[in-house]
Design a protein around this motif. Structure first.
Motif, PDB file in Angstrom:
ATOM      1  N   VAL A  88      10.504  -1.968  -1.817  1.00  0.00           N
ATOM      2  CA  VAL A  88      10.364  -3.349  -1.499  1.00  0.00           C
ATOM      3  C   VAL A  88      10.259  -3.551   0.433  1.00  0.00           C
ATOM      4  O   VAL A  88      10.739  -3.119   0.864  1.00  0.00           O
ATOM      5  N   LEU A  89       8.879  -4.123   0.335  1.00  0.00           N
ATOM      6  CA  LEU A  89       8.372  -4.468   2.315  1.00  0.00           C
ATOM      7  C   LEU A  89       8.315  -5.696   2.161  1.00  0.00           C
ATOM      8  O   LEU A  89       8.031  -6.715   1.281  1.00  0.00           O
ATOM      9  N   THR A  90       8.655  -6.074   3.290  1.00  0.00           N
ATOM     10  CA  THR A  90       8.368  -8.199   3.787  1.00  0.00           C
ATOM     11  C   THR A  90       7.766  -7.359   5.149  1.00  0.00           C
ATOM     12  O   THR A  90       8.226  -6.544   5.816  1.00  0.00           O
ATOM     13  N   GLY A  91       7.207  -8.361   5.759  1.00  0.00           N
ATOM     14  CA  GLY A  91       6.229  -9.164   6.831  1.00  0.00           C
ATOM     15  C   GLY A  91       6.342 -10.293   7.186  1.00  0.00           C
ATOM     16  O   GLY A  91       6.528 -11.105   7.227  1.00  0.00           O
ATOM     17  N   GLY A  92       5.686 -10.087   8.357  1.00  0.00           N
ATOM     18  CA  GLY A  92       5.533 -11.488   8.841  1.00  0.00           C
ATOM     19  C   GLY A  92       7.143 -12.680  10.583  1.00  0.00           C
ATOM     20  O   GLY A  92       8.230 -10.584   9.831  1.00  0.00           O
ATOM     21  N   ASN A  93       6.775 -13.392  10.711  1.00  0.00           N
ATOM     22  CA  ASN A  93       8.424 -14.380  10.995  1.00  0.00           C
ATOM     23  C   ASN A  93       8.453 -15.196  10.277  1.00  0.00           C
ATOM     24  O   ASN A  93       9.677 -15.587  11.291  1.00  0.00           O
ATOM     25  N   GLY A  94       8.460 -15.608   9.145  1.00  0.00           N
ATOM     26  CA  GLY A  94       8.642 -16.959   8.415  1.00  0.00           C
ATOM     27  C   GLY A  94       7.498 -17.697   8.420  1.00  0.00           C
ATOM     28  O   GLY A  94       6.693 -18.425   9.440  1.00  0.00           O
ATOM     29  N   PRO A  95       6.875 -18.295   7.099  1.00  0.00           N
ATOM     30  CA  PRO A  95       7.562 -17.752   6.017  1.00  0.00           C
ATOM     31  C   PRO A  95       7.229 -15.973   5.752  1.00  0.00           C
ATOM     32  O   PRO A  95       6.100 -15.969   6.437  1.00  0.00           O
ATOM     33  N   PHE A  96       8.152 -15.111   5.376  1.00  0.00           N
ATOM     34  CA  PHE A  96       7.165 -13.917   5.151  1.00  0.00           C
ATOM     35  C   PHE A  96       6.392 -13.325   3.613  1.00  0.00           C
ATOM     36  O   PHE A  96       7.346 -14.104   2.584  1.00  0.00           O
ATOM     37  N   ASP A  97       5.977 -12.409   4.343  1.00  0.00           N
ATOM     38  CA  ASP A  97       5.059 -12.267   3.131  1.00  0.00           C
ATOM     39  C   ASP A  97       5.981 -10.802   2.122  1.00  0.00           C
ATOM     40  O   ASP A  97       7.281 -10.645   3.440  1.00  0.00           O
ATOM     41  N   VAL A  98       5.706 -10.449   0.770  1.00  0.00           N
ATOM     42  CA  VAL A  98       6.707  -9.916  -0.040  1.00  0.00           C
ATOM     43  C   VAL A  98       6.291  -8.964  -0.910  1.00  0.00           C
ATOM     44  O   VAL A  98       5.250 -10.129  -2.112  1.00  0.00           O
ATOM     45  N   VAL A  99       6.091  -7.546  -0.939  1.00  0.00           N
ATOM     46  CA  VAL A  99       5.249  -6.957  -1.575  1.00  0.00           C
ATOM     47  C   VAL A  99       6.881  -6.175  -2.450  1.00  0.00           C
ATOM     48  O   VAL A  99       7.487  -5.222  -1.604  1.00  0.00           O
ATOM     49  N   LEU A 100       6.640  -5.848  -3.761  1.00  0.00           N
ATOM     50  CA  LEU A 100       6.944  -4.851  -4.697  1.00  0.00           C
ATOM     51  C   LEU A 100       6.449  -3.662  -5.632  1.00  0.00           C
ATOM     52  O   LEU A 100       5.546  -4.407  -6.164  1.00  0.00           O
ATOM     53  N   ALA A 101       6.493  -2.951  -5.736  1.00  0.00           N
ATOM     54  CA  ALA A 101       5.740  -1.850  -6.227  1.00  0.00           C
ATOM     55  C   ALA A 101       6.838  -0.818  -6.832  1.00  0.00           C
ATOM     56  O   ALA A 101       7.439   0.036  -5.804  1.00  0.00           O
ATOM     57  N   GLY A 131      12.324 -17.651  -2.149  1.00  0.00           N
ATOM     58  CA  GLY A 131      10.421 -17.160  -3.011  1.00  0.00           C
ATOM     59  C   GLY A 131      10.051 -17.376  -3.568  1.00  0.00           C
ATOM     60  O   GLY A 131      11.022 -17.546  -4.555  1.00  0.00           O
ATOM     61  N   LYS A 132       8.903 -17.425  -4.116  1.00  0.00           N
ATOM     62  CA  LYS A 132       8.784 -17.264  -5.432  1.00  0.00           C
ATOM     63  C   LYS A 132       7.273 -16.929  -5.736  1.00  0.00           C
ATOM     64  O   LYS A 132       6.187 -15.944  -4.007  1.00  0.00           O
ATOM     65  N   GLY A 133       6.584 -15.827  -6.410  1.00  0.00           N
ATOM     66  CA  GLY A 133       5.688 -14.909  -6.779  1.00  0.00           C
ATOM     67  C   GLY A 133       5.366 -14.200  -8.010  1.00  0.00           C
ATOM     68  O   GLY A 133       5.905 -14.968  -8.420  1.00  0.00           O
ATOM     69  N   GLY A 134       4.260 -13.451  -7.914  1.00  0.00           N
ATOM     70  CA  GLY A 134       4.064 -13.751  -9.259  1.00  0.00           C
ATOM     71  C   GLY A 134       3.504 -11.701  -9.056  1.00  0.00           C
ATOM     72  O   GLY A 134       3.264 -10.903  -8.965  1.00  0.00           O
ATOM     73  N   GLY A 135       3.405 -10.821 -10.885  1.00  0.00           N
ATOM     74  CA  GLY A 135       2.638  -9.717 -10.549  1.00  0.00           C
ATOM     75  C   GLY A 135       2.638  -9.276 -12.144  1.00  0.00           C
ATOM     76  O   GLY A 135       3.084 -10.041 -12.836  1.00  0.00           O
ATOM     77  N   SER A 136       2.805  -7.773 -12.079  1.00  0.00           N
ATOM     78  CA  SER A 136       3.310  -7.129 -13.010  1.00  0.00           C
ATOM     79  C   SER A 136       4.452  -6.245 -13.084  1.00  0.00           C
ATOM     80  O   SER A 136       5.194  -6.035 -12.271  1.00  0.00           O
ATOM     81  N   PRO A 137       4.714  -5.078 -14.151  1.00  0.00           N
ATOM     82  CA  PRO A 137       6.124  -4.440 -14.320  1.00  0.00           C
ATOM     83  C   PRO A 137       5.728  -3.181 -12.761  1.00  0.00           C
ATOM     84  O   PRO A 137       6.801  -3.013 -11.959  1.00  0.00           O
ATOM     85  N   ASP A 138       4.184  -3.305 -12.175  1.00  0.00           N
ATOM     86  CA  ASP A 138       4.279  -1.584 -11.415  1.00  0.00           C
ATOM     87  C   ASP A 138       3.744  -2.466  -9.628  1.00  0.00           C
ATOM     88  O   ASP A 138       4.178  -1.922  -9.082  1.00  0.00           O
ATOM     89  N   PHE A 139       3.596  -3.376  -9.607  1.00  0.00           N
ATOM     90  CA  PHE A 139       3.588  -4.606  -8.638  1.00  0.00           C
ATOM     91  C   PHE A 139       3.528  -6.379  -8.473  1.00  0.00           C
ATOM     92  O   PHE A 139       3.083  -7.102  -9.685  1.00  0.00           O
ATOM     93  N   VAL A 140       4.806  -6.308  -7.529  1.00  0.00           N
ATOM     94  CA  VAL A 140       4.295  -8.258  -7.141  1.00  0.00           C
ATOM     95  C   VAL A 140       4.480  -8.565  -5.827  1.00  0.00           C
ATOM     96  O   VAL A 140       4.822  -7.398  -5.065  1.00  0.00           O
ATOM     97  N   GLN A 141       4.077  -9.348  -5.982  1.00  0.00           N
ATOM     98  CA  GLN A 141       3.428  -9.994  -4.317  1.00  0.00           C
ATOM     99  C   GLN A 141       4.415 -11.099  -4.380  1.00  0.00           C
ATOM    100  O   GLN A 141       4.315 -12.419  -4.830  1.00  0.00           O
ATOM    101  N   GLY A 142       4.168 -11.900  -3.038  1.00  0.00           N
ATOM    102  CA  GLY A 142       4.856 -13.668  -2.808  1.00  0.00           C
ATOM    103  C   GLY A 142       5.381 -13.893  -1.285  1.00  0.00           C
ATOM    104  O   GLY A 142       4.709 -13.291  -0.615  1.00  0.00           O
ATOM    105  N   LYS A 143       5.640 -14.945  -1.590  1.00  0.00           N
ATOM    106  CA  LYS A 143       6.156 -15.633   0.051  1.00  0.00           C
ATOM    107  C   LYS A 143       8.558 -15.572   0.160  1.00  0.00           C
ATOM    108  O   LYS A 143       8.706 -16.245  -1.169  1.00  0.00           O
ATOM    109  N   ALA A 144       8.684 -15.699   0.510  1.00  0.00           N
ATOM    110  CA  ALA A 144      10.235 -16.301   1.006  1.00  0.00           C
ATOM    111  C   ALA A 144      10.266 -17.058   2.235  1.00  0.00           C
ATOM    112  O   ALA A 144       9.249 -16.577   3.439  1.00  0.00           O
ATOM    113  N   GLN A 145      10.870 -17.492   2.353  1.00  0.00           N
ATOM    114  CA  GLN A 145      11.397 -18.890   3.662  1.00  0.00           C
ATOM    115  C   GLN A 145      12.927 -18.134   4.061  1.00  0.00           C
ATOM    116  O   GLN A 145      12.947 -18.882   5.139  1.00  0.00           O
ATOM    117  N   ALA A 146      13.348 -17.272   2.971  1.00  0.00           N
ATOM    118  CA  ALA A 146      14.633 -16.824   4.081  1.00  0.00           C
ATOM    119  C   ALA A 146      14.885 -15.417   4.509  1.00  0.00           C
ATOM    120  O   ALA A 146      13.980 -14.794   3.174  1.00  0.00           O
TER     121      ALA A 146
END
Length: 408
Positions: free
Chosen positions: A334-347, A369-384
């Motif tokens: 569960v990884l996040t990056g940037g300084n806002g809005p934030f990139d989010v990745v789950l794998a 936030g919001k995003g999309g993906g599969s049971p193996d991988f998701v990516q999206g954006k978060a405001q907080a």
């Protein structure tokens, strides 16, 4: 009966009077007794311009033929009253441009048909370029060059252009094949020895008024070829812009002519090689960074979870890190990056039964936030990014999931 715009396309100012009004979806149009504005039709857009009545100016934004007559649609909802005298002024630059593009199309289509037997089955006069659709499956660069040369030769010969009206019975069978049924009186635009075609558009007196013609590009449309072209002042502007682009290109690569192209090709090849090497090196970098985080990972219900925020990371880096971390079984990222809005990745890696898209569904409300993906991988954006709350939610989610009975 021909309109004034067909009899004399060079008449751009004229006095007449309003004979009626038309309303449609909040728009207001006027009917004028003697009209000099060309109404849209035959692939050619309408004229624009102004009407002046009682020292007030009304902008004409579109003109079309309707059952009521030729309607001049105005900007706004005000219009001169019926019976009022109006002074009409057609946008001269737009009329001249349309005459150049439309008559240029006649010449281009005539050359294609005479030299190769390819019929034009569609024409559109656009804001930037005009197009014709040709009844042929492919068009080579050599043919384009030959046609362009011949078209410009006809233009430079400054041949006379005749506009004549004939009764249908007086026309040849070959020409009748191209005419719609029911038209007894036919207006022909004729370039002697080159072309004769039924047309309602505005055309110049001589081919030389078309100006230089440039065939730009082709594309495949429903098994046919669509050709983009420009004529007249559009071509002059295109030549200036192309020359300026070439000057900047030569300046950037430090060479001119064919040498500039050669250097650019070499740079492109070198760049592709560097990009390939960069991708390979990044994989090593992400593997190193992932293993560096091993001691910071949490063991939750037998799943080794890496939860971390990387302020300097973009989405590409997060995806690379997640892939490197989850290359080994039993891991979840569960990884996040940037300084806002934030990139989010789950794998998730092999052997992890927790679908990360279900995990993300609980995560998005928490971090706006919001995003999309599969049971193996998701990516999206978060405001907080409330990291402590996120870690608590994920730990509880994984813990609860590990206690659920496995499906049989």
């Amino acid at each position: 009966m021909q309109g004034i715009y067909q009899v004399d396309p060079y008449l751009l100012q004229y006095r007449s009077k309003v004979v009626g009004h038309v309303s449609d979806n909040g728009k207001v149009g006027v009917l004028i007794e003697d009209n000099i504005f060309y109404p849209e039709g035959g692939g050619q857009p309408s004229d624009r311009g102004t009407l002046v009545c009682a020292r007030r100016s009304y902008e004409v934004v579109h003109v079309e033929q309707r059952p009521e007559g030729i309607v001049h649609w105005l900007a706004g909802t005000d219009a001169p009253s019926a019976g009022a005298g109006v002074f009409m002024r057609v946008d001269a630059e737009r009329r001249r441009d349309h005459m150049q593009q439309h008559h240029g199309q006649h010449i281009i289509s005539a050359v294609f048909e005479q030299k190769y037997g390819w019929e034009t089955i569609g024409f559109h006069l656009g804001e930037e370029t005009s197009t014709i659709d040709l009844h042929v499956k492919d068009l080579s660069g050599q043919v384009l060059q030959e046609v362009e040369t011949e078209v410009n030769r006809i233009v430079m010969e400054n041949l006379p252009v005749k506009v004549e009206t004939y009764q249908r019975a007086a026309l040849s069978p070959e020409l009748l094949k191209r005419l719609p049924p029911g038209e007894e009186e036919v207006r022909l635009v004729i370039i002697p020895g080159i072309d004769e075609n039924a047309c309602c558009g505005t055309h110049p007196r001589y081919t030389g008024e078309v100006g230089p013609v440039k065939l730009l590009k082709t594309e495949k449309i429903r098994g046919q070829v669509r050709l983009h072209f420009i004529c007249g002042e559009r071509t002059v502007r295109w030549m200036w812009q192309t020359a300026e682009s070439l000057r900047k290109l030569e300046q950037a690569v430090g060479a001119s002519g064919s040498e500039a192209i050669s250097r650019l090709e070499k740079r492109e090849a070198a760049l592709k090689k560097l990009q390939k090497e960069r991708k390979e090196l990044l994989n090593f970098k992400y593997q190193y960074l992932a293993e560096e985080q091993w001691q910071r990972a949490l063991d939750v219900g037998g799943v080794l979870v890496l939860m971390k925020h990387f302020p300097e990371a973009d989405m590409e880096m997060l995806r690379g890190l997640a892939a490197a971390w989850c290359a080994k079984p039993g891991r979840l990222a569960v990884l996040t990056g940037g300084n806002g809005p934030f990139d989010v990745v789950l794998a998730r890696g092999e052997g992890v039964e927790i679908p990360v898209n279900r995990l993300a569904a609980d995560l998005w409300p928490l971090c706006k936030g919001k995003g999309g993906g599969s049971p193996d991988f998701v990516q999206g954006k978060a405001q907080a990014l409330p990291l402590k709350e996120i870690q608590k939610m994920i730990t509880e989610f994984i813990g609860n999931s590990s206690q659920e009975p496995s499906p049989t």
